[in-house]
Design an enzyme around this catalytic site. Sequence first.
Site, PDB file in Angstrom:
ATOM      1  N   GLU A  52       0.811  -1.222   0.000  1.00 21.69           N
ATOM      2  CA  GLU A  52       0.000   0.000   0.000  1.00 21.69           C
ATOM      3  C   GLU A  52       0.846   1.274   0.000  1.00 21.69           C
ATOM      4  O   GLU A  52       0.510   2.239  -0.692  1.00 21.69           O
ATOM      5  CB  GLU A  52      -0.909   0.001   1.226  1.00 21.69           C
ATOM      6  CG  GLU A  52      -1.823   1.216   1.295  1.00 21.69           C
ATOM      7  CD  GLU A  52      -2.674   1.231   2.550  1.00 21.69           C
ATOM      8  OE1 GLU A  52      -3.666   1.967   2.573  1.00 21.69           O
ATOM      9  OE2 GLU A  52      -2.330   0.509   3.503  1.00 21.69           O
ATOM     10  N   ASP A  53       1.943   1.295   0.761  1.00 18.44           N
ATOM     11  CA  ASP A  53       2.653   2.553   1.014  1.00 18.44           C
ATOM     12  C   ASP A  53       4.061   2.634   0.434  1.00 18.44           C
ATOM     13  O   ASP A  53       4.749   3.630   0.653  1.00 18.44           O
ATOM     14  CB  ASP A  53       2.747   2.799   2.530  1.00 18.44           C
ATOM     15  CG  ASP A  53       1.385   3.012   3.160  1.00 18.44           C
ATOM     16  OD1 ASP A  53       0.469   3.443   2.437  1.00 18.44           O
ATOM     17  OD2 ASP A  53       1.235   2.746   4.361  1.00 18.44           O
TER      18      ASP A  53
END
Length: 708
Positions: A76-77
């Site tokens: 996700e990051d």
Amino acid sequence: MTTADDLIDLVRTYNPRCNDTLLRRAFVFGDEMHAGQFRHSGEPYITHPVAVAETLAKMQMDDATVITALLHDTIEDTPATFAQVEEIFGREIADLVDGVTKLTNLQLNSRETKEAENFRKLFMATSRDLRVTLVKLADRLHNMRTIRSMKPEKQAQKARETMDIYAPLAGRMGMQWMREELEDLAFRVLNSEARNSILRRFIKLRQDAGDVVSRITTDMRVELDRAGISAEVMGRAKKPYSIWRKMQEKDQGFSRLSDIYGFRVITATEADCYRALGAIHQRWRAVPGRFKDYISQPKTNGYRSIHTTVSGRDGRRVEVQIRTREMHEVAETGVAAHWSYKNGERVENRFAVDPVKWINALTDQLEDDEDHNAFLEAVKLEMYTDQVFCFTPKGDVIKLPRGATPIDFAYAIHTRIGSMCQGARVDGLRVPLWTRLKNGQSVEIITAQGQTPQSTWIDIAVTGRAKTAIRKVLRDQNRERFIRLGRELARVAFENVGKRMTEQALRTAARAMTIEGVDEMLSQIGGAEMSARDIVATLYPDLRPREGDEVEAAHAVVGLTSDQTHQRALCCQPVPGERIVGIAFRGQGVRVHAIDCAALADYEDQPERWIDLRWEDGQHRPVHTVTLDLSITNDAGVLGRICTLIGEQGANISDLKFIDRKPDYFRLLVDVDLRDVDHLHRVRTAISADSSVSHVSRHRDPGQSGAG
């Protein structure tokens, strides 16, 4: 900070055969991917996934779960991809990391049917591997432990979310220790004054009465030794939030609360549990109505224990839980007991209940033709409430959520019994149908031929099973009216794309959508189970409004670079004519918000992500969806008239959802495709002028901060 060696040593304490090479590789990979990222506290970001992994290792989870914790934010990051994680760590871990990412992005309280569908799919996916949920809970626990470094508004938002969703979820999974800590951490944010007051009272109480816990623990050990029972005794003061909740429920001050201390007696055998209960009751007086035997009647999450409350020293009430060591392990770790290790081998605890069975039992209650929002409602009701056990006149046990009514009881027996319910007797006394049932009560349902569910039952019922069955009957009763409404909505949808609605077109659409007949299709549209736009899209896919307009709409915003893409934020749904600002997301383009959007507060401390934008001058196409909140009288033809009014203003209805149905009025959300803010004003004015409309407003949901 915990090092890779520290983490591996921790895992080895319960699993000497762990894959230390893969654990170390995950630690290094996570450190490299999160390089240059920092938490709000200023610490390197890698400290967070390491702390999550450490929590799961203390719960004695398997290698795959601990590794997933180390990697849970990478997809996700960071630049890491699913394929990259799969190549290095295997498909099992990649799927787990992807599952945690989806859970993170899930909006549990969304009003959108699409989100409800996503929740259903995701819920079933995670039910196949509950380790995803365990990682997410450990993630939230560490975030709450370090929440002080966030802005006050964000702290409050996260604390409410924790109290409403994550703490009950931990309890439903059987991890009571985690539920209590999450609740207390959230309580510290939401009502720090009340929490500090309770802590000060505890300090004063200890100064006045001494160490009560130590004295009562010693007394219990003496009594158990005297009875020849080998057992471990532990005592503690209850958590501040538990005390506060009890004060609110009983409407009492702290000084009037007596059972603020809890004790656990851990025995060797089940028989010793009952012997210990006898010894304690012989020594101290039992408090009537406070005895629960969860050994003979286990909770659905596998929890087993005997609960009793007795008057201890100086008449002070204390709560006692008595259980075996195996029962205690399940009570402490819940679902995690499925992954317990001893000496490097997986050990099966005979008292541990697989939560997948609970999920399957829940989905089995739902009929195949039920809508996704009903599923979402049922899941929340079943997952976030405790249960009560009531009895039929024949002595059969019926399990219901706490707060359930005789209507829920009737439907739990059989749908036919529920629909024919005319009244109820509880413990032999006639009671209203809205009565809240309590543990141990005997319930008799009174039925009558010709009786049918009333619309008010929707508000009285608590269980998803009852609500769904009631809605189905009411839907059948309103079928003719829904068919008329559906026909009017379909006519407007056809006109919005320049086509004429014919019976042949409707029959063709019903066949293509595998719906049994035109009337059934129109009934579903009139009942807001599907959109009239779906019919048009099925027959004329090239005329769907969003297909050809997206490219043109992409040029409507000025201020982006040539390589930047943008999407309108769902929370505020900005339209041309309103002041706007962009928030940049790595790998996701720019999200466009109205300048007064409440969600922008989340980015106040990140000015580097803000982009100054404006709408392009000139005429815009009607492709900007805005949600209107309407309250209309429940009369024939009103909804059709409103849809016609919207169409006369040159606007297209792209979706419609009922959010409240009462005998005298409907409340609904209508998605309308508009050109600009002036177009919005004309549509609202036209609707407001109708005498059957009591309220119309623009619906904005700060919780929907995603893009659409």
